[in-house]
Design an enzyme around this catalytic site. Structure first.
Site, mmCIF file in Angstrom:
data_model
loop_
_atom_site.group_PDB
_atom_site.id
_atom_site.type_symbol
_atom_site.label_atom_id
_atom_site.label_comp_id
_atom_site.label_asym_id
_atom_site.label_seq_id
_atom_site.Cartn_x
_atom_site.Cartn_y
_atom_site.Cartn_z
ATOM 1 N N THR A 168 0.815 -1.220 0.000
ATOM 2 C CA THR A 168 0.000 0.000 0.000
ATOM 3 C C THR A 168 0.846 1.265 0.000
ATOM 4 O O THR A 168 0.495 2.255 -0.655
ATOM 5 C CB THR A 168 -0.902 0.006 1.262
ATOM 6 N N ASP A 175 2.300 -7.344 -3.933
ATOM 7 C CA ASP A 175 1.532 -7.350 -2.694
ATOM 8 C C ASP A 175 2.200 -8.368 -1.769
ATOM 9 O O ASP A 175 2.600 -9.446 -2.221
ATOM 10 C CB ASP A 175 0.087 -7.771 -2.994
ATOM 11 N N SER A 179 1.167 -10.424 0.223
ATOM 12 C CA SER A 179 0.521 -11.751 0.286
ATOM 13 C C SER A 179 1.078 -12.680 -0.780
ATOM 14 O O SER A 179 0.938 -13.900 -0.677
ATOM 15 C CB SER A 179 -0.988 -11.619 0.073
ATOM 16 N N ASP A 202 0.953 -6.686 5.339
ATOM 17 C CA ASP A 202 0.276 -7.946 5.687
ATOM 18 C C ASP A 202 1.235 -9.050 6.127
ATOM 19 O O ASP A 202 0.944 -9.779 7.069
ATOM 20 C CB ASP A 202 -0.567 -8.446 4.497
ATOM 21 N N THR A 248 3.990 -8.780 15.395
ATOM 22 C CA THR A 248 2.820 -9.440 14.816
ATOM 23 C C THR A 248 1.897 -8.350 14.300
ATOM 24 O O THR A 248 1.736 -7.318 14.966
ATOM 25 C CB THR A 248 2.057 -10.223 15.922
ATOM 26 N N THR A 298 2.933 -20.954 21.748
ATOM 27 C CA THR A 298 1.601 -20.734 22.321
ATOM 28 C C THR A 298 0.691 -19.967 21.361
ATOM 29 O O THR A 298 1.156 -19.112 20.607
ATOM 30 C CB THR A 298 1.670 -19.998 23.675
ATOM 31 N N GLN A 299 -0.599 -20.277 21.428
ATOM 32 C CA GLN A 299 -1.589 -19.516 20.644
ATOM 33 C C GLN A 299 -1.842 -18.149 21.267
ATOM 34 O O GLN A 299 -2.461 -17.285 20.649
ATOM 35 C CB GLN A 299 -2.940 -20.229 20.621
ATOM 36 N N CYS A 300 -1.434 -17.972 22.526
ATOM 37 C CA CYS A 300 -1.681 -16.687 23.192
ATOM 38 C C CYS A 300 -0.841 -15.614 22.505
ATOM 39 O O CYS A 300 0.274 -15.873 22.048
ATOM 40 C CB CYS A 300 -1.277 -16.755 24.658
HETATM 41 N N1 ASP Z 1 -2.084 -5.914 0.945
HETATM 42 C C1 ASP Z 1 -1.038 -4.973 1.254
HETATM 43 C C2 ASP Z 1 0.247 -5.779 1.351
HETATM 44 O O1 ASP Z 1 0.538 -6.374 2.340
HETATM 45 C C3 ASP Z 1 -1.352 -4.249 2.500
HETATM 46 C C4 ASP Z 1 -0.316 -3.240 2.925
HETATM 47 O O2 ASP Z 1 0.542 -2.865 2.196
HETATM 48 O O3 ASP Z 1 -0.375 -2.818 4.075
HETATM 49 O O4 ASP Z 1 0.977 -5.811 0.391
#
Ligand code: ASP
Length: 344
Positions: free
Chosen positions: A15, A59, A61, A92, A167, A279-281
């Site tokens: 972004t 991106d 992801s 992300d 995180t 841990t999941q916590c």
């Molecule tokens: N979907 C975007 C990414 O992780 C979100 C961001 O940039 O914050 O590439």
């Protein structure tokens, strides 16, 4: 000739690198080589900024470990020519990529600051400018002729964190990251205040930097939930070519004591597949053997992930798998903080 710190800004996507076309409302990629013209405030910083962008912004992801290697290679190739690095990625998966880079460099002596934003740089209410400007500023701060920061960090919304402790916790708020088990390294307000005692100090500053780029991706996260069936656990643990499992347990590292469950884990470990207990916590640590529900895990040789985050456990696993260690050495190195990623 100038004595100003030289900072390399690496733009990969996300972004932060977008601008909004206010007529069409569409987002389009921003030309990072023009960054100093677009953000004239950068000229007030006491440093020289150079930029490198991925040909195709991505991106986060869509980033797999080959992109981690690509980012690390850019840093390695330019390491001697720059005083600090600011890497812009999507938020992300920023905790994963920044944490991976922290392992890929041993004896890092310069700052590598990851940042991004929740709103595009071209948006009126953007958080990108502050994140970018302060990240560059942090990367150029020196202390006694040496860089103040000598580790991989993540800067977001007025806080500098150790990257491998972070995180992403919020998809909408500017305060998108947290570090539950390690306090911020610095906070930006009227003053930029460092918690100097928390900064990572390389073991021996005379050691040369080592760059390792082998990451093995054959790992899985197995998150426990009440009612999880034998079929599900068995199927996951029998994934072909599986080399490592991040077992997300309850509370302080607890799991069911049912015989089928413990037996499946034990058989998996005997096959040479590494299993780490995290841990999941959101905060706190695994304490193996504190309750009866974790004693069996300890007995069968599960690795203690202590207070590591799941993100960091995944990339540390990928990193150590690339090192061809014996089972014993693997467990030892996983349970030992290598880059300040877990508490002692
Ligand atoms: N979907 C975007 C990414 O992780 C979100 C961001 O940039 O914050 O590439």
């Amino acid at each position: 000739m100038t004595n100003k710190p030289k900072i390399l800004l690496v733009y990969t996507g996300g972004t932060i690198g977008m601008v909004k076309d206010y007529k069409t409302n569409a987002l389009r990629a921003f030309d990072f080589s023009q960054i100093q013209n677009k953000i004239p405030e950068l000229q007030q910083l006491n440093c020289e900024i150079s930029t490198i962008s991925f040909e195709e912004p991505i991106d986060s992801s869509n980033m797999n470990t080959s992109y981690y290697v690509k980012i690390a290679q850019i840093i390695a190739d330019n390491y001697n020519d720059f005083d600090g690095f600011v890497v812009l990625t999507g938020s992300d998966t920023m905790s994963y990529v920044s944490s991976a880079i922290s392992f890929m460099f041993e004896n890092l002596q310069k700052p590598v600051i990851f940042t991004g934003s929740q709103l595009p740089i071209g948006d009126l209410r953007t958080d990108a400018k502050e994140n970018l400007i302060t990240s560059i500023q942090i990367a150029s701060i020196r202390n006694d002729e040496e860089p103040m920061v000598k580790e991989v960090c993540l800067y977001f919304e007025y806080k500098l964190y150790r990257a491998n402790r972070t995180t992403k916790i919020n998809a909408e708020q500017f305060e998108a990251f947290t570090s539950m088990n390690y306090p911020p390294l610095a906070e930006s307000g009227v003053h930029l205040t460092f918690n100097k005692h928390l900064l990572y100090e390389p073991v021996d500053s005379r050691q040369k930097i080592i760059f390792r780029k082998k990451l093995i991706e054959d790992v899985v996260v197995l998150k426990l939930f009440p009612g999880i069936t034998k079929n599900v656990v068995q199927t996951i643990l029998n994934i072909p070519n599986l080399k490592g499992v991040i077992l997300e347990t309850y509370g302080a590292g607890n799991a069911p004591t049912e015989t089928w469950f413990i037996n499946l884990l034990e058989q998996t470990i005997k096959k040479g597949i590494h299993i780490v207990n995290v841990t999941q916590c959101a905060g706190g640590s695994v304490l193996l053997g504190l309750y009866e529900t974790s004693s069996d895990l300890q007995r069968i040789g599960i690795i203690n992930g202590k207070d590591i985050t799941t993100e960091t456990a995944i990339v540390k696993m990928m990193y150590l798998l690339g090192e061809n260690l014996t089972d014993e050495a693997f467990k030892h190195y996983f349970e030992t903080p290598l880059r300040g990623e877990m508490s002692t």
